[in-house]
Design a protein around this motif. Sequence first.
Motif, PDB file in Angstrom:
ATOM      1  N   LYS A  49      -6.623  -3.451  12.758  1.00  0.00           N
ATOM      2  CA  LYS A  49      -7.822  -2.723  12.341  1.00  0.00           C
ATOM      3  C   LYS A  49      -7.463  -1.634  11.342  1.00  0.00           C
ATOM      4  O   LYS A  49      -8.217  -1.381  10.394  1.00  0.00           O
ATOM      5  N   ARG A  50      -6.309  -0.994  11.539  1.00  0.00           N
ATOM      6  CA  ARG A  50      -5.905   0.035  10.565  1.00  0.00           C
ATOM      7  C   ARG A  50      -5.618  -0.588   9.210  1.00  0.00           C
ATOM      8  O   ARG A  50      -5.984  -0.029   8.169  1.00  0.00           O
ATOM      9  N   ALA A  51      -4.963  -1.761   9.213  1.00  0.00           N
ATOM     10  CA  ALA A  51      -4.680  -2.445   7.947  1.00  0.00           C
ATOM     11  C   ALA A  51      -5.983  -2.830   7.250  1.00  0.00           C
ATOM     12  O   ALA A  51      -6.107  -2.703   6.025  1.00  0.00           O
ATOM     13  N   GLN A  52      -6.959  -3.290   8.026  1.00  0.00           N
ATOM     14  CA  GLN A  52      -8.258  -3.670   7.453  1.00  0.00           C
ATOM     15  C   GLN A  52      -8.986  -2.478   6.858  1.00  0.00           C
ATOM     16  O   GLN A  52      -9.854  -2.641   5.991  1.00  0.00           O
ATOM     17  N   ASN A  53      -8.625  -1.288   7.315  1.00  0.00           N
ATOM     18  CA  ASN A  53      -9.273  -0.065   6.832  1.00  0.00           C
ATOM     19  C   ASN A  53      -8.368   0.766   5.919  1.00  0.00           C
ATOM     20  O   ASN A  53      -8.590   1.963   5.730  1.00  0.00           O
ATOM     21  N   GLY A  54      -7.345   0.092   5.349  1.00  0.00           N
ATOM     22  CA  GLY A  54      -6.594   0.739   4.278  1.00  0.00           C
ATOM     23  C   GLY A  54      -5.310   1.431   4.650  1.00  0.00           C
ATOM     24  O   GLY A  54      -4.792   2.244   3.878  1.00  0.00           O
ATOM     25  N   VAL A  55      -4.736   1.119   5.838  1.00  0.00           N
ATOM     26  CA  VAL A  55      -3.439   1.696   6.217  1.00  0.00           C
ATOM     27  C   VAL A  55      -2.389   0.578   6.168  1.00  0.00           C
ATOM     28  O   VAL A  55      -2.480  -0.399   6.917  1.00  0.00           O
ATOM     29  N   SER A  56      -1.405   0.721   5.296  1.00  0.00           N
ATOM     30  CA  SER A  56      -0.346  -0.290   5.152  1.00  0.00           C
ATOM     31  C   SER A  56       0.966   0.258   5.687  1.00  0.00           C
ATOM     32  O   SER A  56       1.230   1.460   5.598  1.00  0.00           O
ATOM     33  N   PHE A  57       1.806  -0.649   6.208  1.00  0.00           N
ATOM     34  CA  PHE A  57       3.099  -0.246   6.767  1.00  0.00           C
ATOM     35  C   PHE A  57       4.192  -1.158   6.235  1.00  0.00           C
ATOM     36  O   PHE A  57       4.058  -2.384   6.270  1.00  0.00           O
ATOM     37  N   SER A  95      -3.793   0.470  -1.038  1.00  0.00           N
ATOM     38  CA  SER A  95      -4.211   1.041   0.243  1.00  0.00           C
ATOM     39  C   SER A  95      -4.500   2.533   0.144  1.00  0.00           C
ATOM     40  O   SER A  95      -3.941   3.247  -0.694  1.00  0.00           O
ATOM     41  N   ARG A  96      -5.364   2.991   1.033  1.00  0.00           N
ATOM     42  CA  ARG A  96      -5.645   4.428   1.111  1.00  0.00           C
ATOM     43  C   ARG A  96      -4.409   5.184   1.577  1.00  0.00           C
ATOM     44  O   ARG A  96      -4.193   6.339   1.198  1.00  0.00           O
ATOM     45  N   LEU A  97      -3.601   4.514   2.408  1.00  0.00           N
ATOM     46  CA  LEU A  97      -2.386   5.147   2.940  1.00  0.00           C
ATOM     47  C   LEU A  97      -1.324   4.080   3.126  1.00  0.00           C
ATOM     48  O   LEU A  97      -1.570   3.061   3.777  1.00  0.00           O
ATOM     49  N   THR A  98      -0.139   4.288   2.553  1.00  0.00           N
ATOM     50  CA  THR A  98       0.974   3.353   2.716  1.00  0.00           C
ATOM     51  C   THR A  98       2.155   4.105   3.314  1.00  0.00           C
ATOM     52  O   THR A  98       2.540   5.166   2.813  1.00  0.00           O
ATOM     53  N   VAL A  99       2.729   3.556   4.380  1.00  0.00           N
ATOM     54  CA  VAL A  99       3.863   4.178   5.070  1.00  0.00           C
ATOM     55  C   VAL A  99       5.094   3.303   4.891  1.00  0.00           C
ATOM     56  O   VAL A  99       5.071   2.113   5.204  1.00  0.00           O
ATOM     57  N   PHE A 100       6.176   3.888   4.381  1.00  0.00           N
ATOM     58  CA  PHE A 100       7.456   3.200   4.222  1.00  0.00           C
ATOM     59  C   PHE A 100       8.460   3.808   5.199  1.00  0.00           C
ATOM     60  O   PHE A 100       8.724   5.013   5.152  1.00  0.00           O
ATOM     61  N   ASP A 101       9.014   2.969   6.066  1.00  0.00           N
ATOM     62  CA  ASP A 101       9.995   3.443   7.044  1.00  0.00           C
ATOM     63  C   ASP A 101      11.410   3.202   6.520  1.00  0.00           C
ATOM     64  O   ASP A 101      11.887   2.067   6.499  1.00  0.00           O
ATOM     65  N   GLU A 102      12.080   4.270   6.075  1.00  0.00           N
ATOM     66  CA  GLU A 102      13.446   4.236   5.554  1.00  0.00           C
ATOM     67  C   GLU A 102      13.658   3.069   4.593  1.00  0.00           C
ATOM     68  O   GLU A 102      14.414   2.127   4.882  1.00  0.00           O
ATOM     69  N   PRO A 103      13.009   3.089   3.435  1.00  0.00           N
ATOM     70  CA  PRO A 103      13.111   1.969   2.489  1.00  0.00           C
ATOM     71  C   PRO A 103      14.516   1.762   1.941  1.00  0.00           C
ATOM     72  O   PRO A 103      14.831   0.686   1.434  1.00  0.00           O
ATOM     73  N   GLU A 104      15.369   2.778   2.064  1.00  0.00           N
ATOM     74  CA  GLU A 104      16.740   2.648   1.548  1.00  0.00           C
ATOM     75  C   GLU A 104      17.673   1.923   2.515  1.00  0.00           C
ATOM     76  O   GLU A 104      18.815   1.588   2.154  1.00  0.00           O
ATOM     77  N   ALA A 105      17.217   1.650   3.732  1.00  0.00           N
ATOM     78  CA  ALA A 105      18.078   1.061   4.760  1.00  0.00           C
ATOM     79  C   ALA A 105      18.560  -0.330   4.357  1.00  0.00           C
ATOM     80  O   ALA A 105      17.769  -1.182   3.951  1.00  0.00           O
ATOM     81  N   GLY A 106      19.857  -0.553   4.438  1.00  0.00           N
ATOM     82  CA  GLY A 106      20.422  -1.885   4.263  1.00  0.00           C
ATOM     83  C   GLY A 106      20.527  -2.367   2.838  1.00  0.00           C
ATOM     84  O   GLY A 106      20.751  -3.556   2.606  1.00  0.00           O
ATOM     85  N   GLN A 108       1.621   6.321 -10.285  1.00  0.00           N
ATOM     86  CA  GLN A 108       0.463   5.426 -10.297  1.00  0.00           C
ATOM     87  C   GLN A 108      -0.378   5.501  -9.033  1.00  0.00           C
ATOM     88  O   GLN A 108      -1.397   4.838  -8.934  1.00  0.00           O
ATOM     89  N   VAL A 109       0.064   6.293  -8.056  1.00  0.00           N
ATOM     90  CA  VAL A 109      -0.570   6.270  -6.741  1.00  0.00           C
ATOM     91  C   VAL A 109      -2.066   6.588  -6.825  1.00  0.00           C
ATOM     92  O   VAL A 109      -2.493   7.498  -7.511  1.00  0.00           O
ATOM     93  N   LYS A 110      -2.865   5.755  -6.147  1.00  0.00           N
ATOM     94  CA  LYS A 110      -4.301   6.000  -6.049  1.00  0.00           C
ATOM     95  C   LYS A 110      -4.685   6.300  -4.599  1.00  0.00           C
ATOM     96  O   LYS A 110      -5.840   6.510  -4.289  1.00  0.00           O
ATOM     97  N   GLY A 111      -3.708   6.260  -3.716  1.00  0.00           N
ATOM     98  CA  GLY A 111      -3.894   6.626  -2.322  1.00  0.00           C
ATOM     99  C   GLY A 111      -2.711   7.483  -1.931  1.00  0.00           C
ATOM    100  O   GLY A 111      -1.936   7.907  -2.780  1.00  0.00           O
ATOM    101  N   SER A 112      -2.555   7.734  -0.653  1.00  0.00           N
ATOM    102  CA  SER A 112      -1.442   8.557  -0.183  1.00  0.00           C
ATOM    103  C   SER A 112      -0.260   7.678   0.221  1.00  0.00           C
ATOM    104  O   SER A 112      -0.443   6.576   0.727  1.00  0.00           O
ATOM    105  N   VAL A 113       0.934   8.188  -0.014  1.00  0.00           N
ATOM    106  CA  VAL A 113       2.167   7.490   0.352  1.00  0.00           C
ATOM    107  C   VAL A 113       2.968   8.398   1.279  1.00  0.00           C
ATOM    108  O   VAL A 113       3.153   9.581   0.995  1.00  0.00           O
ATOM    109  N   VAL A 114       3.428   7.823   2.395  1.00  0.00           N
ATOM    110  CA  VAL A 114       4.318   8.528   3.323  1.00  0.00           C
ATOM    111  C   VAL A 114       5.615   7.744   3.399  1.00  0.00           C
ATOM    112  O   VAL A 114       5.600   6.542   3.667  1.00  0.00           O
TER     113      VAL A 114
END
Length: 239
Positions: free
Chosen positions: A73-81, A152-163, A182-188
């Motif tokens: 439901k969060r993904a459908q409402n603009g939260v990406s992980f 997405s309204r909000l995109t969360v990246f968990d340690e993108p440098e890993a590996g 280029q961000v049009k939403g928030s990035v964490v």
Amino acid sequence: MLELKNISVDVEGAKEILKDVSLTVPDDSFTVITGPNGGGKSTLAKVIAGIMRPSAGRILLDGTDISDWDITKRAQNGVSFAFQQPVRFKGLTVRDLLELACGHKAKEAELCALLSDVGLCAREYIGREINESLSGGEIKRIEIAMAMARGSRLTVFDEPEAGIDLWSFTNLIEVFKRLRRQVKGSVVVISHQERILDIADHIVVLANGRISKQGSREDILPALVDSNEACAFCPRKDA
């Protein structure tokens, strides 16, 4: 705007992982959550995405309480992980994933632009299968291209440098700089890399399950890293 209010996470048989965490992620911002290993960063990312449920507290997205929403439901409402170790989808190609992210049958020029933005040649990658033939750096960049495509309204990246190796990490930083512009939403981004902290608007320091500092990059980064030595969890730019 994302608001976390008094978030706590208890795991049965383990200590309290998050303890009364409150923070705000402003609209159109690039926020980095950092801190020592074991401090609760990845748990916080999973709570934001809906993978884990907090034992206490509320999560608001643009004023709507999403605390009980699952990841779908969060993904459908603009939260990406974006996972620390991206999932590989045997049988699906780069084109398939980008079109899923776009939500429509994309024209060649659109796919080329997305891949070009993350430093990949469309001719070489559009037909590639998402499997072990792709390096960690390649699949991380494809994942970021998907984030760009979703808008997405909000995109969360968990340690993108890993590996990923140093060369891929250097390119990853350039991709994040482009994403930041280029961000049009928030990035964490969950990270302890100084080069990622360097491009943040806001920095949140999480240690022992609690926020010890939060504020603008200009206010927080100098307290973490000075000209002579870095904090224990912030690898140097030249590392």
